[in-house]
Structures are given as C-alpha cells and as structure tokens.
Scaffold this motif. Sequence first.
Motif, short mmCIF file in Angstrom:
data_model
loop_
_atom_site.label_atom_id
_atom_site.label_comp_id
_atom_site.label_asym_id
_atom_site.label_seq_id
_atom_site.Cartn_x
_atom_site.Cartn_y
_atom_site.Cartn_z
N UNK A 142 0.78 -1.24 0.00
CA UNK A 142 0.00 0.00 0.00
C UNK A 142 0.82 1.29 0.00
N UNK A 143 2.02 1.27 0.56
CA UNK A 143 2.66 2.55 0.89
C UNK A 143 3.98 2.82 0.18
N UNK A 144 4.71 1.74 -0.12
CA UNK A 144 6.12 1.94 -0.48
C UNK A 144 6.30 2.75 -1.76
N UNK A 145 5.36 2.65 -2.69
CA UNK A 145 5.52 3.35 -3.97
C UNK A 145 5.59 4.86 -3.78
N UNK A 146 4.92 5.37 -2.76
CA UNK A 146 4.99 6.81 -2.51
C UNK A 146 5.95 7.15 -1.37
N UNK A 147 5.82 6.43 -0.25
CA UNK A 147 6.58 6.82 0.94
C UNK A 147 8.00 6.25 0.97
N UNK A 148 8.30 5.31 0.11
CA UNK A 148 9.66 4.77 0.06
C UNK A 148 9.90 3.71 1.12
N UNK A 149 10.96 2.96 0.93
CA UNK A 149 11.27 1.82 1.81
C UNK A 149 11.45 2.23 3.27
N UNK A 150 12.17 3.32 3.49
CA UNK A 150 12.46 3.74 4.86
C UNK A 150 11.48 4.81 5.34
N UNK A 151 10.42 5.05 4.57
CA UNK A 151 9.46 6.08 4.95
C UNK A 151 10.01 7.47 4.74
N UNK A 152 10.92 7.61 3.78
CA UNK A 152 11.54 8.90 3.53
C UNK A 152 10.72 9.81 2.62
N UNK A 153 9.52 9.37 2.25
CA UNK A 153 8.70 10.19 1.36
C UNK A 153 9.31 10.30 -0.03
N UNK A 154 10.21 9.37 -0.34
CA UNK A 154 10.94 9.43 -1.61
C UNK A 154 10.76 8.15 -2.42
N UNK B 144 6.99 2.72 13.62
CA UNK B 144 8.32 2.09 13.60
C UNK B 144 9.28 2.86 12.68
N UNK B 145 8.81 3.16 11.46
CA UNK B 145 9.67 3.88 10.50
C UNK B 145 9.99 5.28 11.00
N UNK B 146 9.00 5.92 11.64
CA UNK B 146 9.21 7.28 12.15
C UNK B 146 10.26 7.25 13.26
N UNK B 147 10.14 6.29 14.17
CA UNK B 147 11.11 6.20 15.27
C UNK B 147 12.49 5.85 14.72
N UNK B 148 12.50 4.88 13.83
CA UNK B 148 13.77 4.45 13.25
C UNK B 148 14.46 5.61 12.51
N UNK B 149 13.67 6.31 11.70
CA UNK B 149 14.22 7.40 10.89
C UNK B 149 14.71 8.56 11.75
N UNK B 150 13.93 8.88 12.79
CA UNK B 150 14.33 10.00 13.65
C UNK B 150 15.57 9.63 14.45
N UNK B 151 15.62 8.37 14.88
CA UNK B 151 16.80 7.89 15.61
C UNK B 151 18.04 7.97 14.73
N UNK B 152 17.88 7.57 13.48
CA UNK B 152 19.00 7.61 12.54
C UNK B 152 19.51 9.04 12.37
#
Lengths: 376, 442
Positions: free
Chosen positions: B117-129, B197-205
């Motif tokens: 459902x999501x990866x085509x727009x939000x990207x693998x890591x949820x980067x919106x890319x 999960x992606x938001x926490x992971x991404x912000x932590x990164x």
Amino acid sequence: MAGDLVKSNEISDSGQTTSVDRTSIVWLHRLTVLSVCLVWPLIWVGGLVTTYDAGMAVPDWPGTYGYNLFLYPVTTWLFGPFDLFIEHGHRLLGAVVGFVSIAIVIAAFRQERRRWVVGLSVAILLAVISQGALGGVRVLLSDRTIAMIHGCFGPVVFVMCCLAAAVTGPRWVGRVYREGAWPRTRALGWGVVLVGCAAVLFSYTQLALGAQIRHVQPWTTPRMFTALVATHITSAFVLWGLTLVLWLLVRRCGDMTLSRPSGWLIWFVGVQILLGTGTWIVNYGWPTVLAFLPVGEGFLVQSKGFIDSIIVTAHVAFGSLILATSAVVLLQVFRQRYLAKAIDSGVRQLDSSDKELSVGSSDRISSTQDPVVASN
Amino acid sequence: MNALRTILPVDFTVGVILVTGLMSIGGCDSTVKQFPSNRVHALVVETSRDVPTDAAMADVEQVVTAWFGTPEKPTWPSEWIELPAARQLVDLDRLQRASGRVYSDKQNRHFGLYTEHCVTCHGLAGGGDGPASLLQNPYPRDFRAGVFKWKSTDRSAKPTREDVSKLLVRGVPGTGMPSFLRVDSDDREALVDYVIYLAVRGEFERKLLDDAIDELGYEDTRPEDDASLTSLVGLSSRNDEAASVPVALTVAQDRLNQIVDAWVMAPEQVIPVPDETGFDALSVERGRDLFHAVEGGIVNCAGCHGPNGDATVATVDFDDWTKEFTTRLAISPEDKAAVKPFRSAGALRPRQIFPRKLSDGVYRGGGQGETLYRRVVAGIAGTPMPAAPVAESSSQDTKTLSPQQVWDIVHFVQTLGGVPVRGDALKSAVEDAESVEKGESR
C-alpha cells in the motif's frame, strides 16, 4: 469465372495458386475465435489479480493449497477470500485456454493444409504453456519481475490468437484483391507497412512501460519512475498519431477488413488515454496538470475501490486489445500487398506469354463486380 | 506467407529485446536487504557543521540496523528502551506482517502491507521518496523527521496512535494519500505500527548522526574506544552488566528513549477542545473580523489565505522538509546549482507550499469543527501555518485568542467551505415547518 465457389484462391509462397477449403477449416476458425474470446477475459482477470495484489493468494503451483487445480472445492473457491477467488479463477481460466490451444493444434493438423498456419497453432500452444509456466514461476519464486514478464507475455498470446483467428477466417480465405473498389483506391506502399510496424511496436512498448509502472520496484528512483511515466504518456500520444496516419493511409485500400479495424484503433487509443488518466487518478490522486478542472479539487483516492480497480484493469486489458488490433491491421496490410503483388506478377507472366486472355478482365475484380475469385 | 515469415521473427526479436530490457531495468526481485540511508540529512549535517560524515553515517547505519532490523526482518529495540509502555509502542508481529514481500493466506490475512500500500509513494524507509513521490503534489510525508501534520496533539508533539489510524481511514483529500477504509482493520493497525516504527527508526537515525558529530567526536575517522558507535553492534543489555557502559551506548540509548517517550506521551498532549459555542451569524461575523485582522487583530489568517480564504495572496514559502536542505543552510531553493548535491543525495525538487484555498471547502486534515479548532490552536507542524496564541482561560486580552474566538474563526472558515450557519439552518427549518403547517390548515 466461378464466383460461387466454396474453394477460394490462396496464392502460395512460390507464386502458384493452391486451393483452401473454407469448410474444412471452419472448426479451426471457431476454435481460434474461442481462444480470442477466452484470452481477453483471461487478461482482465490477470489484471485484476495484480490490481488486488492477489498474485500470491495461492502459495503453491500448479496445485491450489495442495489440491489438484481442478479438484479444489468449489464452495471454498467461490465463497472464500476474494483474492483466492480471482487467483484460482485466473488459473482455471488459463487451464481452459490451454485445452482450447490443444484443440486448435489438433484441428490444424487435421484440417489445415497451410503449413505456416499449423506452425502458428503450435506456436500458440507453446506460448500458452510458457505463459502458464511463467505464472507458476512467479508464484513459486514470489518474484515481481517475473510477474511483470508474465503480464507482458499475456498480450503476445492474445495477439497470436487474434492472428490465428484472422488467417483462418472466411474473410482471409475468400479475400481478393479489389483494384478500383473506390474511384481513388490506393495501393498500399512501404509507408503503410512502416506505420503499421511502428503502431505494433509502440503498442507493445506501451504495454511494457505500463508493466514497469504497475510493477514498480520499491528501489526504483523517483527520477526513473518519472521518466517511465513521461515516456508512457508521450508514447501514448505518438501512438494515437500513428493510428490516425495509419487510418488515413489504408482507408481507401478497397478492403474493409483493413480500413475498419484501423479506424477502431483510433478510438481504442483515445479511450485508452482516458483510461490511463483515470488509472493515474485512482492510484495517485488528481494530477496537477488537470488542476484547472474543478471536479478534481478535494478528490480522495480510495484504496481497493471496486470501480477504481475496474478502471485500472480496463487500462491493462485495452492495452492488449490495441496491440492485437494493430497487429491484425499490419497482418492485413501485408496480405493486401501480397495479393496485389501476386496479381501484378501474374499480369506480367500473362503479358510476356502473349496470352490473349487479359488478366484485367478476369482475375482483377472491379467495384461493379461481385467479389469473386479465380479458381485453379 | 512472406508476410508471416517477416512478422513472426520480427515479433520474436522485439519480444526478446523487450523482455531482456525489462529484466535489466527491473532487475531481479531480490530481497531488500537494507533500508536506504538518509543521505540528505548526512549532507545537511556535513554542510552545517563543515565536518565529513561518511564515517559517522557508516557507523550509525550499523547501529540502526542492529537495533531496528531490515525491511525483511524488522525488529524493535525493546532491550534498550526504559519505559514499559514504550517497549510495547509497536507490536513485533504486526511489524513483520507489514514488511517484506506481498502475499495473503487462506484466511485472507495480508502480508507485506507496507509494500502493498505505501512503499511506492513513501519509500522503503518512509523517507517520502518512493518511486512515485516526484509526481505527487504535495510530496508524500517523510516520516523520518518524526513530524506529522494531521494530528490532535500539540504542534511539537507526536501524533497519537488514534490520529494515525484515523488518517488511514479518512485519507487526505486533494492529495495522493488514499483512504484505507476498505482495507481490513487488522491490516490498518499493522500499518499504523509500521509507520510509527519507521518514524522512530528514521528520527533515531537522523539524531544519532547529529550526536555522533556533536557529542561523540566523529570527524574524518571514528573516535577511539567507547565513543565509537561500532561498540554498540552486537552488544546486548544482558551482557556483563557490571562492565562499564560505553559512552556511545549512553548517547544512543538516551536518544532512543527520548524519541519513543515522545510517542508514548502523545495522548497526554492532545489539545483539549472546549464545548463548541453557538454557530450563528454573530459568531461567523466575529470570526470574519478575526480572520481578516480587522483593527489589527491577534491573528491575520487573510494575510496568507486571502480575503475570504480565496488564496489570492502571493506567498513564497516552503515546508520544513524542504527548508532543511535549503533556507536553513542559507541556500535558496531556486538556486539549482546549490541544491543539486542534495538532489543527488535523494532530496526531491524544492517545491513551494501554498496556503489552503478555504473557499473550496477541502480540508486535508479533516473539516470537523473539533479538528479545525485544533488546527487554529496548533497550526500545522512542518508548514508555515502558525499556531495561534490562545489563552488558557476565557479571560480576554489583546494578545491572545479566547476559546470562543477560536470557535468564531472555525465557524467562519466552515461557512467559507459552504457549511450553513446552524442558526440559519434552524431558522429556515422552522420557517419550512410553519409553511407546511399553514398549507395543511388551508
């Protein structure tokens, strides 16, 4: 002249005439038409499988959840999950197409004297088997790239069935070169062939590009995807232009089996462009380029919407229809040119032997005459 | 037939070429082994600190992978999280259901939901890319900043789980974000977990990279001994507890807990909405005055949204995701040469953000009174839409809005979108009823 002959004229590759008994291949033709009538719905169902991401709803192959494909409980299939319903249905319909392909080969070997048509029937069977195997590999490897190839090869099978239906039909066998059918009848030159080839090539390229967009991989870069979409849209309009040119070139060729489908092509591509726009809208929202239309403001995309999925799947199926139609038109162009060439060479032979009988008054048929053919 | 002799080989050749082309473009459908790293943020850090980030980024990636797993096998670093509620912020089973390849079982349970459902727009890591991101307007949300627009909480707070869940049901009208109303509720819950999960992971990164440079001393090379993030890889909280704790662990753990605690605390930061005041013509009139900052009002909505919300005011502004690699680094978004390195690193083309045309009646975050009230109070996080100064009590002063005034603005905004004034609606209903009664009596 035997205008009411059942046997019609077929000019062999060697330039000599052979006869093809239309009644003898009637079953072959019916079977090829049946295959066309089955494969297009099969493409629809296959498209629906992808639209609903149901390709992996049945994890095994060739069986279904351990059952033989044909012995899977009907109630579980019909009243189970929708994904299972369409995926198993897709497989069953594919199996039916397989049986029909076998019947086509049998009918061709029994009834058809044209070796290349027999070869085509065998090619169809092999293509159907390959397509089924591709579907199986896609499931067993859970591979989206193979799913994409499976999606791209389906239309090829459909084209082959359409070509087979065309070459076994009465209008193919009973066809004659009608010079002067209209006051300004034009012979089909190489330009028509080139435009026809370009239309087929663009139709298939569009299918392949569409498959790339539909089965996009997560790691595809935004630039690559944007380039794909831009190419897909540009090619669509180029194809539309090509179909218009093709129609203009063949519309006075004297053969409705050629000019009519080329006219349909223009409409098909036009509808396809609308369906493509709809597909984008229901998948990705109202595009900025259409922001001037007031209806798009506040448009809400619905995931798994039924109408939405039909629009997307129709876009896929229409792509196949366009490819098949353009391929048949190209085939008819070749046929028309071949007949014209054969007649011309016949005229030259007759002229050189100083026969009194003028070909122009016998084999060539004017618009005022019945569409009859020369017998052997 | 000569014709077919030509057609068949040509078709075959074309088919082979295209299939080969497809294979080469599409590649094999191999497992996605790693989340893509946030190279844009690394470049931002490198530019703002004037320090190379390659060594730090490499080590941060190792730690993030060790703690959060991969797209195929996501994990939740419970052992490094202190609050029990934060340890259960997401459900590992749901995470694993949402990630990886797409398939469904006999019970119609779907797997690989994020991929589906999501990866085509939000990207693998949820980067919106994701692949389709460049063609979206607005761009899909980059979860990794940990900033969400549509929520019920304070501007700087995380959204509640319910906020994310409601957003999935409602969708975002006028954008590419769909409504997942028809998707099974279990599937939606799995997606909510995965987004968190992606938001926490991404912000932590992101923040660990900042810490690596600012606190751990990463430069061209990694620091010595226990300040090196590599010391965290393979480390377990169950290891020798008596042993000294590496500085890197303290920094990373503090950062992780700060992020997950913010998510846990979100329900406590929901903006309270007082009872709605009367939605009548007087309220709308007061709202109109406030909206247009008549007599130098406290807020000036028309300054951006235009008179009567018609969005005719020319504005030049960008959202925070764009500002991060442009204006905050003193780079003009129009300066293509300066922006190019960021674009090469994966940033999307800078695109202006425009105030909503309120007269269309399309509210991306929802148009209910309560939602609009919160939007006036908190603004929209990550965008130029500011928070309005609102007094906690109903006391009136010249620098803050009272709750009633906020409701007045909400009422005016709703009428711009075509919502009838309730007082008028009631009045017309009474008049209708009276006319019907008169008709019957005749």
